[in-house]
Design an enzyme around this catalytic site. Structure first.
Site, PDB file in Angstrom:
ATOM      1  N   HIS A  34       0.857  -1.180   0.000  1.00 42.43           N
ATOM      2  CA  HIS A  34       0.000   0.000   0.000  1.00 42.43           C
ATOM      3  C   HIS A  34       0.899   1.237   0.000  1.00 42.43           C
ATOM      4  CE1 HIS A  34       1.071   0.197   4.228  1.00 42.43           C
ATOM      5  NE2 HIS A  34       0.544  -1.001   4.430  1.00 42.43           N
ATOM      6  N   HIS A  37       4.048   1.288   2.180  1.00 40.27           N
ATOM      7  CA  HIS A  37       5.220   0.581   1.647  1.00 40.27           C
ATOM      8  C   HIS A  37       5.909   1.411   0.563  1.00 40.27           C
ATOM      9  CE1 HIS A  37       2.747  -2.988   3.008  1.00 40.27           C
ATOM     10  NE2 HIS A  37       3.888  -3.221   3.608  1.00 40.27           N
ATOM     11  N   GLY A 149       9.197   1.050   8.580  1.00 42.97           N
ATOM     12  CA  GLY A 149       8.179   1.985   9.029  1.00 42.97           C
ATOM     13  C   GLY A 149       8.175   2.150  10.535  1.00 42.97           C
ATOM     14  N   ASP A 152       5.568   0.147  13.188  1.00 45.01           N
ATOM     15  CA  ASP A 152       6.000  -0.982  14.015  1.00 45.01           C
ATOM     16  C   ASP A 152       7.149  -0.504  14.907  1.00 45.01           C
ATOM     17  OD1 ASP A 152       4.347  -3.285  12.918  1.00 45.01           O
ATOM     18  OD2 ASP A 152       5.274  -2.531  11.092  1.00 45.01           O
ATOM     19  N   GLN A 155       9.359  -3.102  16.748  1.00 40.36           N
ATOM     20  CA  GLN A 155      10.133  -3.836  15.747  1.00 40.36           C
ATOM     21  C   GLN A 155      11.324  -3.014  15.271  1.00 40.36           C
ATOM     22  OE1 GLN A 155       8.347  -6.134  12.299  1.00 40.36           O
ATOM     23  NE2 GLN A 155       9.035  -4.329  11.204  1.00 40.36           N
ATOM     24  N   VAL A 178       2.376   6.307   7.576  1.00 42.85           N
ATOM     25  CA  VAL A 178       1.502   6.904   6.564  1.00 42.85           C
ATOM     26  C   VAL A 178       0.062   6.567   6.933  1.00 42.85           C
ATOM     27  CG1 VAL A 178       0.922   6.987   4.105  1.00 42.85           C
ATOM     28  CG2 VAL A 178       3.301   6.675   4.822  1.00 42.85           C
ATOM     29  N   MET A 186      -2.027   3.154   7.722  1.00 42.68           N
ATOM     30  CA  MET A 186      -2.084   2.225   6.599  1.00 42.68           C
ATOM     31  C   MET A 186      -1.459   0.895   6.996  1.00 42.68           C
ATOM     32  SD  MET A 186      -1.381   4.394   3.142  1.00 42.68           S
ATOM     33  CE  MET A 186      -2.523   5.676   2.630  1.00 42.68           C
TER      34      MET A 186
END
Length: 301
Positions: A34, A37, A149, A152, A155, A178, A186
């Site tokens: 999406h 990414h 991103g 997360d 992570q 985003v 997203m």
């Protein structure tokens, strides 16, 4: 754009680029791409000559078989989107290629402490699976830079520590979350939502903003804030999974030395587990009196 399923073929092409002095950027994904990414891909382009994207649904990081089976797989559409971004290389391995002897015999990578707290406490082995596959992908791609991103949040913190601890010469770049027009972060999992659930999903982000406002206003009764936030989610039909308020730098409990807090939230809505986070500047007076309270919301799923 070239697409590779075989590790050896991808490595040969990357070696060619490196001999030419090209700088390599890497964006690991699980597909169902999406705009979030694609934002990572564009950020990668700013930092390198060659962009490599992997599409691999990693079975090692799923703690529920139904979650793995339900994860959206849209390879043809993903490749079309990546081609539109002029990505040079796409890596699409199978689980058999990444784990040729199966998951049980795979060498594991685990980042202590960070992997077992917060989300890791309720999802044993999840971050071990993430760290293991990212390490393996890093070894295959040999990137100079990799983009992840900030959605997360935990992570990203784990990957940063892992690359530092293992002396990996890779620059890790975090990219802001985003969002859809209504504030929903997203996510590939948003595609699992029904029309009605999709209309209710932005409540997660709105509740997070309410928590942020409360903290900025000087409140430090985190347990009460979390309880009220959980009630807000339930009232909208979401099932609170976890809500944490932690020091944004260490992910430990907020204390008098903390300058920023991070709100980490997750909730179930239908078949989807939605996650979000927000960093908040702490009010100085509030910091001096905070009792380092943090609490996990009632797990009602």
């Amino acid at each position: 754009m070239q697409t590779f399923a075989e590790i050896s073929a991808l490595r040969e092409q990357i070696k060619t680029f490196k001999r030419e002095g090209r700088r390599i950027a890497f964006v690991p994904t699980m597909g169902n791409l999406h705009e979030g990414h694609l934002t990572l891909v564009r950020k990668a382009r700013e930092h390198a000559d060659i962009v490599v994207v992997s599409i691999f649904v990693n079975p090692m990081q799923f703690d529920r078989a139904d979650d793995l089976n339900n994860y959206p797989r849209t390879l043809e559409d993903d490749l079309s989107k990546l081609n539109g971004e002029a990505v040079e290389l796409v890596f699409t391995p199978t689980p058999e290629m990444i784990y040729p002897e199966g998951l049980d015999k795979q060498t594991l990578v685990e980042v202590p402490s960070l992997s077992t707290m917060l989300e890791g406490a309720s999802r044993p082995g999840h971050f071990r699976g993430v760290a293991t596959v990212v390490t393996k992908l890093f070894n295959i791609v040999q990137p100079d830079v990799a983009c992840f991103g900030e959605k997360d949040f935990q992570q990203l913190a784990i990957i940063r520590k892992m690359t530092t601890d293992l002396a990996m010469d890779i620059e890790i770049i975090g990219v802001p979350t985003v969002r859809e027009m209504d504030g929903l972060a997203m996510s590939s999992r948003n595609g699992l939502l029904t029309i009605d659930e999709r209309q209710r999903a932005p409540v997660l982000a709105r509740t997070m903003r309410w928590i942020s406002s409360a903290i900025r206003g000087g409140r430090d009764d985190f347990a009460s804030i979390i309880e009220d936030a959980s009630d807000q989610l339930r009232a909208a039909g979401l099932h609170p999974d976890e809500i944490f308020i932690r020091d944004a730098r260490t992910l430990q409990a907020v204390n008098t030395e903390s300058t920023q807090a991070v709100i980490l939230m997750s909730a179930f809505l239908g078949k989807a587990r939605l996650i979000d986070n927000q960093v908040v500047e702490l009010v100085k007076d509030s910091k001096e009196e905070v009792d380092s309270i943090e609490s996990e919301s009632e797990n009602s799923h």
